[in-house]
Scaffold this active site. Structure first.
Site, PDB file in Angstrom:
ATOM      1  N   HIS A   1       1.002  -1.118  -0.014  1.00  0.00           N
ATOM      2  CA  HIS A   1       0.416   0.471   0.152  1.00  0.00           C
ATOM      3  C   HIS A   1       0.696   1.473  -0.167  1.00  0.00           C
ATOM      4  O   HIS A   1      -0.013   2.576  -0.195  1.00  0.00           O
ATOM      5  CB  HIS A   1      -1.054   0.127   1.227  1.00  0.00           C
ATOM      6  CG  HIS A   1      -2.030   0.878   0.681  1.00  0.00           C
ATOM      7  ND1 HIS A   1      -3.429   0.659   2.140  1.00  0.00           N
ATOM      8  CD2 HIS A   1      -2.771   1.142  -0.178  1.00  0.00           C
ATOM      9  CE1 HIS A   1      -4.790   0.984   1.063  1.00  0.00           C
ATOM     10  NE2 HIS A   1      -4.004   1.466   0.350  1.00  0.00           N
TER      11      HIS A   1
ATOM     12  N   ASP B   1     -10.094   0.041   4.100  1.00  0.00           N
ATOM     13  CA  ASP B   1      -9.411  -0.702   4.415  1.00  0.00           C
ATOM     14  C   ASP B   1      -8.794  -1.325   6.025  1.00  0.00           C
ATOM     15  O   ASP B   1     -10.205  -0.515   7.111  1.00  0.00           O
ATOM     16  CB  ASP B   1      -7.640   0.225   4.992  1.00  0.00           C
ATOM     17  CG  ASP B   1      -6.057  -0.345   5.181  1.00  0.00           C
ATOM     18  OD1 ASP B   1      -6.243  -1.380   5.595  1.00  0.00           O
ATOM     19  OD2 ASP B   1      -4.893   0.357   4.438  1.00  0.00           O
TER      20      ASP B   1
ATOM     21  N   HIS C   1      -7.080  -0.886   7.973  1.00  0.00           N
ATOM     22  CA  HIS C   1      -5.402  -0.097   8.674  1.00  0.00           C
ATOM     23  C   HIS C   1      -6.298   1.403   8.753  1.00  0.00           C
ATOM     24  O   HIS C   1      -6.675   1.364   7.529  1.00  0.00           O
ATOM     25  CB  HIS C   1      -4.156  -0.399   8.671  1.00  0.00           C
ATOM     26  CG  HIS C   1      -4.306  -1.811   8.795  1.00  0.00           C
ATOM     27  ND1 HIS C   1      -4.756  -2.753   8.252  1.00  0.00           N
ATOM     28  CD2 HIS C   1      -3.820  -2.860   9.740  1.00  0.00           C
ATOM     29  CE1 HIS C   1      -3.280  -3.771   8.060  1.00  0.00           C
ATOM     30  NE2 HIS C   1      -3.481  -4.122   9.267  1.00  0.00           N
TER      31      HIS C   1
ATOM     32  N   ASP D   1      -3.425   3.494   8.033  1.00  0.00           N
ATOM     33  CA  ASP D   1      -1.906   3.655   7.338  1.00  0.00           C
ATOM     34  C   ASP D   1      -1.810   5.459   7.423  1.00  0.00           C
ATOM     35  O   ASP D   1      -1.428   6.175   6.401  1.00  0.00           O
ATOM     36  CB  ASP D   1      -1.817   3.502   5.168  1.00  0.00           C
ATOM     37  CG  ASP D   1      -2.715   2.008   5.347  1.00  0.00           C
ATOM     38  OD1 ASP D   1      -2.348   1.250   6.144  1.00  0.00           O
ATOM     39  OD2 ASP D   1      -2.497   1.384   4.784  1.00  0.00           O
TER      40      ASP D   1
ATOM     41  N   HIS E   1       3.949   1.094   4.221  1.00  0.00           N
ATOM     42  CA  HIS E   1       2.727   0.850   3.896  1.00  0.00           C
ATOM     43  C   HIS E   1       2.130   0.936   5.079  1.00  0.00           C
ATOM     44  O   HIS E   1       0.948   1.405   4.581  1.00  0.00           O
ATOM     45  CB  HIS E   1       2.545  -0.537   3.447  1.00  0.00           C
ATOM     46  CG  HIS E   1       2.753  -1.819   4.266  1.00  0.00           C
ATOM     47  ND1 HIS E   1       2.000  -2.732   4.165  1.00  0.00           N
ATOM     48  CD2 HIS E   1       3.283  -1.200   5.319  1.00  0.00           C
ATOM     49  CE1 HIS E   1       1.672  -3.569   5.165  1.00  0.00           C
ATOM     50  NE2 HIS E   1       2.747  -2.523   5.986  1.00  0.00           N
TER      51      HIS E   1
ATOM     52  N   ASP F   1      -7.775  -1.698   0.207  1.00  0.00           N
ATOM     53  CA  ASP F   1      -6.751  -2.787   0.542  1.00  0.00           C
ATOM     54  C   ASP F   1      -7.360  -3.952   0.758  1.00  0.00           C
ATOM     55  O   ASP F   1      -8.000  -3.673   1.453  1.00  0.00           O
ATOM     56  CB  ASP F   1      -5.794  -1.741   2.104  1.00  0.00           C
ATOM     57  CG  ASP F   1      -4.851  -3.037   2.735  1.00  0.00           C
ATOM     58  OD1 ASP F   1      -4.923  -4.078   2.321  1.00  0.00           O
ATOM     59  OD2 ASP F   1      -4.291  -2.675   2.956  1.00  0.00           O
TER      60      ASP F   1
ATOM     61  N   ASP G   1      -7.272  -6.278   3.060  1.00  0.00           N
ATOM     62  CA  ASP G   1      -6.962  -6.499   4.215  1.00  0.00           C
ATOM     63  C   ASP G   1      -8.394  -6.016   4.683  1.00  0.00           C
ATOM     64  O   ASP G   1      -8.343  -6.280   6.087  1.00  0.00           O
ATOM     65  CB  ASP G   1      -5.401  -6.227   4.523  1.00  0.00           C
ATOM     66  CG  ASP G   1      -5.515  -5.285   5.408  1.00  0.00           C
ATOM     67  OD1 ASP G   1      -6.649  -4.009   5.626  1.00  0.00           O
ATOM     68  OD2 ASP G   1      -3.934  -4.761   5.334  1.00  0.00           O
TER      69      ASP G   1
ATOM     70  N   GLU H   1      -2.161  -5.058  -2.284  1.00  0.00           N
ATOM     71  CA  GLU H   1      -1.682  -5.782  -0.690  1.00  0.00           C
ATOM     72  C   GLU H   1      -2.199  -7.502  -0.746  1.00  0.00           C
ATOM     73  O   GLU H   1      -1.844  -8.225  -0.149  1.00  0.00           O
ATOM     74  CB  GLU H   1      -2.345  -5.687   0.427  1.00  0.00           C
ATOM     75  CG  GLU H   1      -1.661  -3.904   0.998  1.00  0.00           C
ATOM     76  CD  GLU H   1      -0.528  -3.784   1.684  1.00  0.00           C
ATOM     77  OE1 GLU H   1      -0.012  -5.776   1.568  1.00  0.00           O
ATOM     78  OE2 GLU H   1       0.139  -3.255   2.160  1.00  0.00           O
TER      79      GLU H   1
END
Ligand SMILES: NC(=[NH2+])NCCC[C@H](N)C(=O)O
Ligand SMILES: [Mn+2]
Ligand SMILES: [Mn+2]
Length: 300
Positions: A100, A123, A125, A127, A140, A227, A229, A272
């Site tokens: 990412h 995402d 996350h 980031d 990332h 992303d 994930d 990702e």
């Protein structure tokens, strides 16, 4: 979804995170028949191939708290240039990753032409780390902060200007693992976050209705940074930093179908995908199926 012609760009980067294999993400997505699906949906599509990325064995990690800083800067300058040319030619950039950290280059390239763009950051996350707050030193985990103008100047100034995007027009969807510094930044900047809690509570339809109105009002373009994930690891196991309790396969399709209906996207990246950690290319297949929804594919 408007029927702008699409340009695929591969960003086989793995320098922004700790697990090998994500550099093969673009091939895995191509192998899952991205291009033929896009054609079938009626788009003109070209594939510009991959940005050249040095392998981690061939370069020095550097001594900074940001791993592979100088190589990541250099490859993202290149990606920004390629993406900017795509936009200039009136086409829709569809960038395949890759870790990412590549969002730094994608967003730099688009923001050159869209000075007031909205961003949907799908995402687990945020980031939103900097060299100071990052628990890992992995870039990332910093790419959204960098795009907002926060972080190492070598990254923030990629493309020759900063910031690229505005926190008030940035929405995170699917968050369930945020570091302390990231939570502070979210509060200070007023970034709207729809966490898994919100998705459970009000449902993906309501989340996306609100998200769409935030990113599309008074903006001149909307970028989707997806992303894999963000999805639950049961549905997308081939990612380097999986977090349980994620967005379901069906919820993620609904999100992208609603984006297609709203017809607001001007660029997108799918990142990702790590085939080494995957099961029979499932995660790349999910990425391609989601691309279909984003580009207007419907059940009926
Ligand atoms: N794009 C991603 N998968 N980012 C994961 C980041 C994980 C963690 N917050 C870090 O900064 O190291
Ligand atoms: Mn993530
Ligand atoms: Mn991410």
């Amino acid at each position: 979804m408007n029927q702008k012609p699409i340009s695929i760009v591969g960003m086989p980067s793995d320098l922004g995170q700790g697990r090998r294999g994500v550099d093969m993400g673009p091939s895995a997505i191509r192998y899952a028949s991205a291009q033929s699906l896009i054609k079938r949906l009626g788009y003109e599509v070209e594939d510009l191939g991959d940005i050249a990325i040095p392998s981690p064995e061939s370069i020095d990690m550097g001594s900074s708290s940001l791993k592979y800083l100088s190589a990541i800067k250099q490859v993202n300058e290149q990606l920004a240039g390629v993406v900017s040319d795509v936009v200039e030619r009136g086409r829709f950039p569809l960038v395949l990753g890759g870790d990412h950290s590549m969002a730094i280059g994608t967003i730099a390239g688009i923001a050159k032409h869209h000075k007031n763009m909205g961003v949907i950051w799908f995402d687990a996350h945020g980031d939103l780390n900097t060299g100071e707050t990052s628990p890992s030193g992995n870039i990332h985990g910093m790419s959204l902060a960098v795009s907002l103008g926060i972080g190492h100047p070598d990254l923030v100034n990629i493309g020759g200007f900063a910031p690229k995007i505005n926190p008030e027009k940035t929405v995170i969807v699917g968050a369930r693992e945020l570091d302390l510094g990231e939570r502070e930044l979210i509060k200070n900047l007023g970034i709207k976050v729809y966490s898994m809690h919100d998705i459970d509570r009000i449902g993906m339809a309501q989340v996306m209705e609100e998200a769409i109105s935030i990113v599309s009002q008074d903006t001149d373009g909307v970028h989707l940074s997806l992303d894999l994930d963000g999805l639950d690891p049961k549905d997308a196991p081939g990612v380097g930093t999986p977090v349980p309790g994620g967005i379901s396969y069906r919820e993620s399709h609904l999100a992208l179908e609603m984006l297609a209906e709203a017809n607001i996207l001007t660029s997108a990246e799918f990142v990702e995908v790590n085939p080494i950690l995957d099961r029979e290319n499932q995660t790349a297949k999910v990425a391609v199926a989601l691309m279909g929804s984003m580009l207007g594919q419907t059940v009926i």
